[in-house]
Design an enzyme around this catalytic site. Structure first.
Site, short mmCIF file in Angstrom:
data_model
loop_
_atom_site.label_atom_id
_atom_site.label_comp_id
_atom_site.label_asym_id
_atom_site.label_seq_id
_atom_site.Cartn_x
_atom_site.Cartn_y
_atom_site.Cartn_z
N GLY A 17 0.80 -1.16 0.13
CA GLY A 17 0.11 -0.02 -0.03
C GLY A 17 0.87 1.18 0.23
O GLY A 17 1.81 1.17 0.72
N GLY A 19 -0.30 4.60 0.28
CA GLY A 19 -0.87 5.87 0.80
C GLY A 19 -0.02 6.57 1.60
O GLY A 19 1.29 6.53 1.40
N PHE A 20 -0.39 7.39 2.38
CA PHE A 20 0.34 8.21 3.19
C PHE A 20 1.53 7.22 4.11
O PHE A 20 2.63 7.79 4.07
CB PHE A 20 -0.26 9.27 4.21
CG PHE A 20 -0.99 10.39 3.39
CD1 PHE A 20 -0.31 11.32 2.95
CD2 PHE A 20 -2.22 10.36 3.55
CE1 PHE A 20 -0.87 12.55 2.34
CE2 PHE A 20 -3.11 11.74 3.01
CZ PHE A 20 -2.29 12.43 2.50
N VAL A 85 -2.88 -6.84 -3.40
CA VAL A 85 -2.54 -7.64 -2.12
C VAL A 85 -3.55 -8.88 -2.09
O VAL A 85 -4.72 -8.47 -1.97
CB VAL A 85 -2.39 -6.78 -1.23
CG1 VAL A 85 -2.11 -7.63 0.47
CG2 VAL A 85 -1.10 -5.92 -1.12
N GLU A 176 -16.52 19.86 3.07
CA GLU A 176 -15.77 20.33 1.85
C GLU A 176 -16.40 20.34 0.69
O GLU A 176 -16.56 21.15 -0.30
CB GLU A 176 -14.26 19.93 1.84
CG GLU A 176 -13.62 20.48 3.19
CD GLU A 176 -12.19 19.95 3.17
OE1 GLU A 176 -11.95 18.93 2.74
OE2 GLU A 176 -11.23 20.76 3.73
N ASP A 306 -4.44 4.18 8.65
CA ASP A 306 -5.85 3.75 8.91
C ASP A 306 -6.22 2.18 8.92
O ASP A 306 -7.12 1.94 9.42
CB ASP A 306 -6.62 4.25 7.51
CG ASP A 306 -6.81 5.75 7.25
OD1 ASP A 306 -6.30 6.34 8.43
OD2 ASP A 306 -7.25 6.13 6.33
N ALA A 324 -4.33 11.54 8.24
CA ALA A 324 -3.17 11.39 7.41
C ALA A 324 -1.88 11.55 8.36
O ALA A 324 -0.96 10.73 8.45
CB ALA A 324 -3.18 12.40 6.37
N GLN A 325 -2.03 12.47 9.52
CA GLN A 325 -0.76 12.65 10.36
C GLN A 325 -0.56 11.47 10.96
O GLN A 325 0.71 11.19 11.33
CB GLN A 325 -1.24 13.92 11.30
CG GLN A 325 -0.87 15.12 10.72
CD GLN A 325 0.93 15.10 10.37
OE1 GLN A 325 1.59 14.73 10.98
NE2 GLN A 325 0.89 15.81 9.20
#
Lengths: 444, 444
Positions: A17, A19-20, A85, A176, A306, A324-325
């Protein structure tokens, strides 16, 4: 089946993966000590915080995506593989993917999460998620197409359903996208559709909780709600969705709404990987990990971001928020800890440092909180722009995003209103072409 | 079914198709004299000369596409409808579309053409066309995906087939995509795929005629062939393709090539519209028109550009080449002639003014001819850039394209190498989402 990996005498870290968490780990890992294999089912890293701007025609997909191969072209001992995966075999120490087995010394699961419909199959079938680039382009197509359909319909009830957008979820994504669509309604629709009364275009925001942006302060919630209301968004607090059949949305109190567009941004559920036992899973299918992000009971396998649930951080006994952080900080620490394992140095346990949160509402309007400091309005909006621009991966993308923002701001426009999709009945070859393009990543 | 058109006392011009001809006509028509209805199955105008750059990851789709509604937002009495053109009923003076009937006073068919496989169903089924934005994105996906597949294959013959690209057609499109892919091979692949020998990536250009760019001079053909050869493209002159089954390409002399990627840019055939009788069709299914672009035997119906065949221009007794300039000039004249019909002024017959032609080969290399003047190399390349940049529709797109060009030129990079498509096996909801997005433009 072999996966054709170059041989190496270094211990191999396989990251599932990009991602972040996966991206950060691949960047931070010392590749003079490890061979790094990154596996993702896309060939690019995507930047989820701006996906709502792709959905609302403000940005191009490519502006918030960056090919892994380009990102790592200067990193030695780094190998990318485009694959799905499938499962982990901890005893054999290998990861099974759609292109073959990948033996590992250390395996890091960073497969993130997907949209949570809370088991409601009907809703899952008919509503539109907004978590990936592909989904956001799809959402853009549906939004624009429904307006075009409304224009040629002579049935008032069909027109109403086509022009009613319902957003389910009062978190940052919901706020948003609601703000972005409300601005599109105000600034773009009157110019684009001179023969349509744009008042007919309705935006509803359904929030299960008593206030928007629950993770932020009540003051920020109020600012957000006032901002959206002034833009014409109808907010429904304390409201649940019980059903949606593609035509009629049913709310908890029995109210029915006619709508063809339901945007579902109300929850996240971790992606699962076969081979991780049910007893290793916590709430939301998140994989239980210790303070070093190692999966409980599965040595040398880690989970990040996550996809994991860590209860060892004293400040977060219920686990961290799926943000994300958290993913980035966990990945950075894991890079250090893996190196410490090799060198015999002491490993550190994870402590999340909250860097604050923010959400944009519209032009010149956002909310931002860092520690006890809170901003609303223009300052928060500028802060939001700077923080997000800084986080985008390449200089090229930063420049393109900034130019698009300036352009949209100055012209009050969203110039990317393209319905980019195959056109069903016209070209007899397109179906075949699509089949060619959508063949999966297996090698026959 | 009504199509909900605003009433008007002006005569109505219905334009079917928003390519170069339809766009120019809608721009040039005096909307104080006519109500203008533009119908297209996309909501944007696309710019075909740069489609090969989208396919080769140099440009974004949105950079060479522009929404019709944005392009005409200041034009009064202009109405756009997203619909498929189905048939013409000249007696009822109406056009039948997928969203309903559209009555007309004047009808202009400007539906262009599509890829011509010369009746070879096998080839049509397995090869990749490059005429639309969608097709170019698809081609980009296939090209990138096949390299990824080759990396994980342990069978040499599979790798070879995955890394062999065959381009069929020696016209400008074939030359330009061959050059772009050859530069990608030279500058991008070695950086992106450090563990692959990029020599394995082969590019063949198959040309049925004895020289490339037949419409240009022999000197330009030679320049193009030398340029491509020096970039590593293998050119096969006087060669026909007889079969392709998705695995093996068969040539006229019986030679067989293993390839998974056949790009078919070898011909164009006019799109047909039901209701135009067979006797009104000429070579390549083009609609026969008189010197005013009026369809022979069908009053008040016109055809423009690639879709028509006019033999009344003394310099072009066989009809005009199917090029953008012909379409644009015909549309500009038709706008004047329709006005002349209303005011009783004299109409003019069409005379094509050849503005020259050009093709780019690669960095600093192109060929260009204007009248008797011929350029090769850097001058032609600069000329090519300026001419194409000028022709792009909006200031925003001009800026974005120029920035991308500068970026690609300076960095020797193609930064848009995203495989943007749905990922088949991972997300159970994607198939449904795709179904939602691909619903056609009918209103149920």
């Amino acid at each position: 089946m072999s996966i054709n990996l170059p041989p190496s005498s270094l211990p191999r870290v396989v990251i599932a993966g990009g991602g972040f968490a996966g991206l950060k780990l691949a960047q931070a890992l010392d590749s003079s000590l490890f061979q790094i294999i990154l596996i993702d089912h896309h060939n690019y890293h995507q930047f989820p915080p701006l996906i709502y701007q792709v959905a609302s025609s403000g940005l191009e997909p490519s502006s918030i995506a960056f090919p892994f191969r380009a990102a790592f072209k200067r990193k030695k001992n780094f190998i990318f593989r485009l694959a799905n995966v499938i499962s982990v075999e901890p005893e054999q120490k290998q990861l099974i993917t759609s292109v073959g087995e990948v033996p590992y010394d250390y395996l890091v699961l960073a497969c993130g999460g997907t949209t949570n419909y809370f088991g409601n199959e009907q809703v899952a079938k008919h509503s539109l998620p907004m978590k990936t680039l592909y989904e956001s382009m799809n959402l853009r197509n549906v939004l624009l197409q429904n307006i075009e359909k409304a224009l040629v319909s002579d049935k008032p009830e069909t027109r109403e359903a086509l022009l009613t957008v319902v957003i389910v979820g009062g978190g940052p994504s919901g706020v948003e996208i609601a703000g972005a669509l409300a601005e599109m309604k105000r600034y773009v629709l009157p110019k684009d559709y001179p023969y349509m009364e744009t008042d007919q275009f309705k935006i509803h925001l359904i929030d299960a909780s008593p206030r928007l942006l629950q993770a932020m302060s009540e003051k920020s919630s109020r600012t957000a709600a006032e901002g959206l209301t002034s833009l014409g968004v109808e907010i429904h607090h304390n409201t649940m969705v019980t059903d949606y059949d593609g035509r009629v949305l049913t709310l908890g109190d029995g109210t029915k709404m006619n709508t063809r567009t339901v945007i579902w941004v109300s929850g996240i559920i971790a992606n699962t990987v076969e081979g991780i036992q049910a007893e290793s899973l916590g709430r939301g299918k998140r994989i239980l990990v210790d303070g070093y992000n190692e999966v409980l009971g599965v040595p040398d396998v880690f989970a990040l971001g996550d996809q994991c649930l860590m209860t060892a951080d004293p400040a977060y006994p219920q686990g961290h928020p799926q943000m994300a952080q958290v993913a980035i900080q966990q990945a950075a620490l894991l890079a250090k800890n893996l190196k410490a394992r090799l060198t015999g140095a002491k490993q550190q346990t994870f402590r999340y440092k909250d860097l604050g949160s923010m959400a944009t509402i519209g032009r010149n309007r956002a909310v931002a909180e860092i520690g006890k400091a809170k901003w609303g309005g223009f300052t928060a909006w500028l802060l939001w722009l700077v923080v997000h621009l800084r986080s985008i991966l390449s200089v090229r993308n930063k420049v393109i995003v900034l130019l698009n923002w300036i352009w949209n701001y100055v012209t009050y426009d969203r110039s990317l209103r393209l319905i980019l999709k195959r056109n069903v009945p016209v070209d007899p070859y397109q179906a075949r072409q699509e089949r060619l393009a959508n063949r999966d990543t297996h090698v026959e």
